[in-house]
Write an enzyme that holds these catalytic residues in place. Structure first.
Site, PDB file in Angstrom:
ATOM      1  N   ASP A  49      15.047  13.333 -36.728  1.00  0.00           N
ATOM      2  CA  ASP A  49      14.721  12.881 -35.366  1.00  0.00           C
ATOM      3  C   ASP A  49      13.209  12.795 -35.174  1.00  0.00           C
ATOM      4  OD1 ASP A  49      14.168  15.570 -35.261  1.00  0.00           O
ATOM      5  OD2 ASP A  49      15.301  15.971 -33.425  1.00  0.00           O
ATOM      6  N   SER A  50      12.437  13.169 -36.206  1.00  0.00           N
ATOM      7  CA  SER A  50      10.995  12.909 -36.191  1.00  0.00           C
ATOM      8  C   SER A  50      10.738  11.417 -36.007  1.00  0.00           C
ATOM      9  CB  SER A  50      10.351  13.397 -37.494  1.00  0.00           C
ATOM     10  OG  SER A  50      11.053  12.898 -38.619  1.00  0.00           O
ATOM     11  N   ASP A  88      20.043  13.668 -38.618  1.00  0.00           N
ATOM     12  CA  ASP A  88      19.760  14.700 -37.613  1.00  0.00           C
ATOM     13  C   ASP A  88      20.606  14.500 -36.359  1.00  0.00           C
ATOM     14  OD1 ASP A  88      18.076  16.897 -37.670  1.00  0.00           O
ATOM     15  OD2 ASP A  88      16.238  15.691 -37.540  1.00  0.00           O
ATOM     16  N   LYS A 118      22.297  17.395 -39.647  1.00  0.00           N
ATOM     17  CA  LYS A 118      21.410  18.556 -39.511  1.00  0.00           C
ATOM     18  C   LYS A 118      21.340  18.936 -38.039  1.00  0.00           C
ATOM     19  CE  LYS A 118      16.695  18.417 -40.013  1.00  0.00           C
ATOM     20  NZ  LYS A 118      16.226  18.851 -38.672  1.00  0.00           N
ATOM     21  N   GLU A 120      19.277  21.944 -35.400  1.00  0.00           N
ATOM     22  CA  GLU A 120      18.310  23.037 -35.275  1.00  0.00           C
ATOM     23  C   GLU A 120      18.966  24.222 -34.579  1.00  0.00           C
ATOM     24  OE1 GLU A 120      14.705  21.745 -33.318  1.00  0.00           O
ATOM     25  OE2 GLU A 120      14.524  19.993 -34.626  1.00  0.00           O
ATOM     26  N   GLU A 187      11.204  25.604 -41.420  1.00  0.00           N
ATOM     27  CA  GLU A 187       9.979  24.869 -41.036  1.00  0.00           C
ATOM     28  C   GLU A 187       8.909  25.841 -40.536  1.00  0.00           C
ATOM     29  OE1 GLU A 187      10.507  21.383 -38.595  1.00  0.00           O
ATOM     30  OE2 GLU A 187       8.336  21.149 -38.306  1.00  0.00           O
TER      31      GLU A 187
END
Ligand code: KIV
Length: 276
Positions: A49-50, A88, A118, A120, A187
């Site tokens: 999602d960057s 993501d 993915k 978080e 991270e």
């Protein structure tokens, strides 16, 4: 048989099996042409999602939507046939409940054809990770610095400098590992903590700003190419410096259009004379 001897696309289980064998290689990918170039070189591509910040100029990843992730996941799948592709889950698509997380993840898998998602989160997301993995959705965990939490954490600084932070990252990684994640991104975390976690969890750890002690590494592809130059965190290495080359190319194009040297005769269609 080595995973490289097979023609099929690498699966999350193949990535997991690399722990202790050799370093795992990953980069983000958002588009078909980049996926084509990356495919021979990485074990998995992350449609991160960057992309909200890198491609769309958003200030954080919070504004990224499911539709954006699905469109770019499809583009990356079209450009690859060997590497595992992980997409993501964007902010808001999974935090509310494990049921919402399942619906979002299933939509991503069905509409893109990728093989894993993915998300978080640490201990608070462990139940969700177990819910997804036990229902056929492989999950890549993400602990340490979690960019989707920017509005509550307030910054992107590296973690693990106080005993409280160390204890939280330890607990998060263990919870996500116990929940069945096939690998875990760590991270922005200091080396001793990343090393300790890597030694303790069953899943391979994939570091970004988390030292060489991790089982593998991931970076944002535009950082590696030196295209995204707004800021350069300590953990980023530009393996190429494409931004000035691109600027030069754009300037040369503009100049040639202005002085009418482009398009030349070789770029111009003419009507063929009929043969007598
Ligand atoms: O969104 C992303 O690209 C990521 C990686 C940087 C790990 O989460």
């Amino acid at each position: 048989m080595s995973v490289h001897a097979t023609k099929r696309r690498l699966a999350p289980a193949d990535i997991q099996a690399l722990k202790g064998e050799r370093p795992i290689v990953s980069l983000t990918a958002y588009t078909t042409p980049i996926a084509k170039l990356l495919d021979p070189h990485v074990d998995f591509m992350l449609v991160g999602d960057s992309l909200g910040m890198v491609l769309y100029g958003l200030e954080s990843t919070v504004g990224v939507t499911m539709d954006m992730m699905i469109a770019h996941g499809q583009a990356v799948m079209r450009g690859s046939n060997r590497a595992c592709v992980v997409v993501d889950m964007p902010f808001g698509a999974y935090q509310e409940s494990k049921e919402l997380a399942f619906r979002s993840a299933a939509r991503i898998l069905k509409e893109t054809g990728c093989s894993a998602v993915k998300l978080e989160g640490g201990a608070e997301m462990a139940e969700t990770v177990a819910f997804l993995t036990s229902r056929g959705i492989p999950v890549l965990g993400h602990v340490g610095l979690m960019p989707q939490l920017i509005n509550t954490t307030g910054g992107y600084r590296s973690l693990g400098r106080s005993e409280k932070e160390v204890e939280k990252i330890r607990r998060d990684a263990k919870a996500i590992d116990d929940a069945g994640a096939f690998a875990i991104v760590i991270e922005g975390t200091v080396e001793p903590v990343a090393r300790e976690i890597t030694g303790q969890v069953r899943a391979p750890t994939i570091g970004i700003g988390a030292s060489p002690a991790c089982d593998g590494q991931v970076l944002v592809v535009d950082d590696v190419l030196g295209v995204f130059t707004d800021f350069k965190p300590r953990f980023v290495k530009h393996f190429a410096n494409l931004a000035p080359l691109m600027s030069e190319a754009f300037a040369a194009y503009a100049q040639e259009v202005r002085d009418r040297s482009f398009p030349g005769p070789e770029h111009t269609f003419q009507v063929k004379k009929p043969t007598a």
